[in-house]
Motif scaffolding. Sequence first.
Motif, PDB file in Angstrom:
ATOM      1  N   SER A   2       0.827  -1.208   0.000  1.00 40.67           N
ATOM      2  CA  SER A   2       0.000   0.000   0.000  1.00 40.67           C
ATOM      3  C   SER A   2       0.861   1.257   0.000  1.00 40.67           C
ATOM      4  N   LEU A   3       2.093   1.169   0.520  1.00 36.48           N
ATOM      5  CA  LEU A   3       3.004   2.312   0.541  1.00 36.48           C
ATOM      6  C   LEU A   3       3.691   2.519  -0.801  1.00 36.48           C
ATOM      7  N   CYS A   4       3.497   1.596  -1.714  1.00 32.44           N
ATOM      8  CA  CYS A   4       4.160   1.664  -3.023  1.00 32.44           C
ATOM      9  C   CYS A   4       3.258   2.251  -4.107  1.00 32.44           C
ATOM     10  N   LEU A   5       1.981   2.456  -3.775  1.00 28.47           N
ATOM     11  CA  LEU A   5       1.004   2.845  -4.795  1.00 28.47           C
ATOM     12  C   LEU A   5       0.942   4.356  -4.945  1.00 28.47           C
ATOM     13  N   THR A   6       1.907   4.884  -5.661  1.00 28.46           N
ATOM     14  CA  THR A   6       1.943   6.312  -5.968  1.00 28.46           C
ATOM     15  C   THR A   6       2.058   6.487  -7.477  1.00 28.46           C
ATOM     16  N   PRO A   7       1.444   7.536  -8.032  1.00 26.93           N
ATOM     17  CA  PRO A   7       1.477   7.720  -9.485  1.00 26.93           C
ATOM     18  C   PRO A   7       2.895   7.710 -10.043  1.00 26.93           C
ATOM     19  N   SER A   8       3.064   7.015 -11.163  1.00 23.56           N
ATOM     20  CA  SER A   8       4.321   6.882 -11.914  1.00 23.56           C
ATOM     21  C   SER A   8       5.324   5.925 -11.283  1.00 23.56           C
ATOM     22  N   ASN A   9       5.019   5.374 -10.114  1.00 22.63           N
ATOM     23  CA  ASN A   9       5.940   4.413  -9.518  1.00 22.63           C
ATOM     24  C   ASN A   9       5.977   3.147 -10.371  1.00 22.63           C
ATOM     25  N   PRO A  10       7.168   2.596 -10.661  1.00 23.93           N
ATOM     26  CA  PRO A  10       7.229   1.336 -11.403  1.00 23.93           C
ATOM     27  C   PRO A  10       6.496   0.218 -10.654  1.00 23.93           C
ATOM     28  N   ILE A  11       5.823  -0.641 -11.402  1.00 28.12           N
ATOM     29  CA  ILE A  11       5.070  -1.743 -10.818  1.00 28.12           C
ATOM     30  C   ILE A  11       5.077  -2.913 -11.786  1.00 28.12           C
ATOM     31  N   ALA A  12       4.992  -4.104 -11.239  1.00 22.12           N
ATOM     32  CA  ALA A  12       4.935  -5.318 -12.058  1.00 22.12           C
ATOM     33  C   ALA A  12       3.806  -6.198 -11.559  1.00 22.12           C
ATOM     34  N   ALA A  13       3.296  -7.058 -12.434  1.00 24.79           N
ATOM     35  CA  ALA A  13       2.180  -7.932 -12.068  1.00 24.79           C
ATOM     36  C   ALA A  13       2.286  -9.265 -12.789  1.00 24.79           C
ATOM     37  N   ILE A  14       1.728 -10.283 -12.153  1.00 22.12           N
ATOM     38  CA  ILE A  14       1.516 -11.586 -12.791  1.00 22.12           C
ATOM     39  C   ILE A  14       0.069 -11.992 -12.552  1.00 22.12           C
ATOM     40  N   ALA A  15      -0.623 -12.306 -13.621  1.00 23.87           N
ATOM     41  CA  ALA A  15      -1.906 -12.997 -13.531  1.00 23.87           C
ATOM     42  C   ALA A  15      -1.616 -14.466 -13.810  1.00 23.87           C
ATOM     43  N   ILE A  16      -1.987 -15.329 -12.882  1.00 20.44           N
ATOM     44  CA  ILE A  16      -1.649 -16.739 -13.025  1.00 20.44           C
ATOM     45  C   ILE A  16      -2.871 -17.596 -12.736  1.00 20.44           C
ATOM     46  N   ASP A  17      -3.157 -18.504 -13.650  1.00 20.16           N
ATOM     47  CA  ASP A  17      -4.244 -19.469 -13.494  1.00 20.16           C
ATOM     48  C   ASP A  17      -3.600 -20.805 -13.165  1.00 20.16           C
ATOM     49  N   PHE A  18      -3.579 -21.148 -11.881  1.00 22.69           N
ATOM     50  CA  PHE A  18      -2.914 -22.383 -11.480  1.00 22.69           C
ATOM     51  C   PHE A  18      -3.550 -23.602 -12.143  1.00 22.69           C
ATOM     52  N   ALA A  19      -4.865 -23.586 -12.322  1.00 22.72           N
ATOM     53  CA  ALA A  19      -5.562 -24.764 -12.850  1.00 22.72           C
ATOM     54  C   ALA A  19      -5.078 -25.136 -14.240  1.00 22.72           C
ATOM     55  N   THR A  20      -4.830 -24.130 -15.088  1.00 22.08           N
ATOM     56  CA  THR A  20      -4.390 -24.388 -16.458  1.00 22.08           C
ATOM     57  C   THR A  20      -2.898 -24.169 -16.652  1.00 22.08           C
ATOM     58  N   ARG A  21      -2.223 -23.757 -15.575  1.00 24.51           N
ATOM     59  CA  ARG A  21      -0.783 -23.457 -15.607  1.00 24.51           C
ATOM     60  C   ARG A  21      -0.453 -22.351 -16.619  1.00 24.51           C
ATOM     61  N   ARG A  22      -1.350 -21.390 -16.763  1.00 26.64           N
ATOM     62  CA  ARG A  22      -1.077 -20.244 -17.636  1.00 26.64           C
ATOM     63  C   ARG A  22      -0.717 -19.039 -16.791  1.00 26.64           C
ATOM     64  N   ARG A  23       0.149 -18.187 -17.320  1.00 23.89           N
ATOM     65  CA  ARG A  23       0.510 -16.950 -16.614  1.00 23.89           C
ATOM     66  C   ARG A  23       0.807 -15.846 -17.615  1.00 23.89           C
ATOM     67  N   MET A  24       0.496 -14.639 -17.208  1.00 19.56           N
ATOM     68  CA  MET A  24       0.717 -13.457 -18.027  1.00 19.56           C
ATOM     69  C   MET A  24       1.393 -12.407 -17.159  1.00 19.56           C
ATOM     70  N   ARG A  25       2.472 -11.855 -17.668  1.00 15.59           N
ATOM     71  CA  ARG A  25       3.245 -10.872 -16.899  1.00 15.59           C
ATOM     72  C   ARG A  25       3.102  -9.490 -17.523  1.00 15.59           C
ATOM     73  N   LEU A  26       3.011  -8.497 -16.652  1.00 14.73           N
ATOM     74  CA  LEU A  26       2.946  -7.107 -17.085  1.00 14.73           C
ATOM     75  C   LEU A  26       3.919  -6.286 -16.248  1.00 14.73           C
ATOM     76  N   ASN A  27       4.725  -5.466 -16.912  1.00 16.22           N
ATOM     77  CA  ASN A  27       5.592  -4.518 -16.238  1.00 16.22           C
ATOM     78  C   ASN A  27       5.236  -3.123 -16.731  1.00 16.22           C
ATOM     79  N   GLY A  28       5.251  -2.155 -15.848  1.00 23.38           N
ATOM     80  CA  GLY A  28       4.915  -0.799 -16.269  1.00 23.38           C
ATOM     81  C   GLY A  28       4.973   0.171 -15.124  1.00 23.38           C
ATOM     82  N   ARG A  29       4.007   1.090 -15.090  1.00 19.14           N
ATOM     83  CA  ARG A  29       3.961   2.118 -14.058  1.00 19.14           C
ATOM     84  C   ARG A  29       2.523   2.327 -13.595  1.00 19.14           C
TER      85      ARG A  29
END
Length: 303
Positions: free
Chosen positions: A88-115
């Motif tokens: 929660s202390l990292c959520l400031t505008p323009s701060n770099p952030i990364a994410a993974i959406a992962i579906d364990f059931a199908t073993r699929r994952r999608m990665r996003l890097n940005g701000r």
Amino acid sequence: MNYHPGEIQVQERAGVRDIAARKNSIYSEIPLAAKTFLESQPFLILGAADDDGAVWASVWFGTPGFIKVEDSQHAMISGFPDSQDPISLCLTPSNPIAAIAIDFATRRRMRLNGRIGEIQPNGFQFRAEQVYSNCPKYIQAREWTLKEGPSIEPAAQALETLSEEVVTLVNKADTFFIATQHLQYGTDVSHRGGMPGFVRAEDDRTLVFPDYSGNAMFNTLGNAVCYPQAGLLFMDFDSGSLIQLTGTVEILWDVTPFAHWFQGAQRIIRFHLERGIITSHAMPLSWSTVQYSPANPSVVVES
């Protein structure tokens, strides 16, 4: 495909520079298939750094649809983490952030890097700069359902060392996530998986785990050789607890002292804890029995 100097350094030392140079699967926009996948997920893994430079990994839960892809560059994430969550202390505008959406059931994952884009009353905007998928290797298959019955209020406890409870949960983990950051090139969060026992506590402030053969890109280790700050997230699928740790990592290229523990390890990563938090009753989901990835190397579990 462009890599930063840290990634190239690790690729060269690992002898996979030519393989990495041929990778061309990173998009600068969110493809239609990624939109459909993202909007169907009930949780999202996040990684970011706070103002003090500590890197944290976290997980955000919501009803499928809480991730809304607005256009090819932006996704809106509804809701906010609990105020006790360090992310929660990292959520400031323009701060770099990364994410993974992962579906364990199908073993699929999608990665996003940005701000981080706009902060709105009901959530925040994710401005994507890199979008890519990874292979299903080392992902354990699980299916989720919403927990039934009355919910229990999450309870967070700060950590200065690895408590006995944390060591027990970490030593049986088969999945965790690691967030890293390069000050010039942004943030990354990646998945790590293996058989229970593939993460070990050396003492009450130190963890070790193997680095197995992967996609040859070395986003995590490339960041770490330049900026060793890292955040770890463990999701305990049995109890519903979350463990978030921040500290530094070092890469051990000589695996010989650990070879009897970790078959197939190409490097060893040692994590040094600075501080952390364990939150009980943190996950609103229940999980089915695990089906381990057939790619998992064996580990030796000592009694």
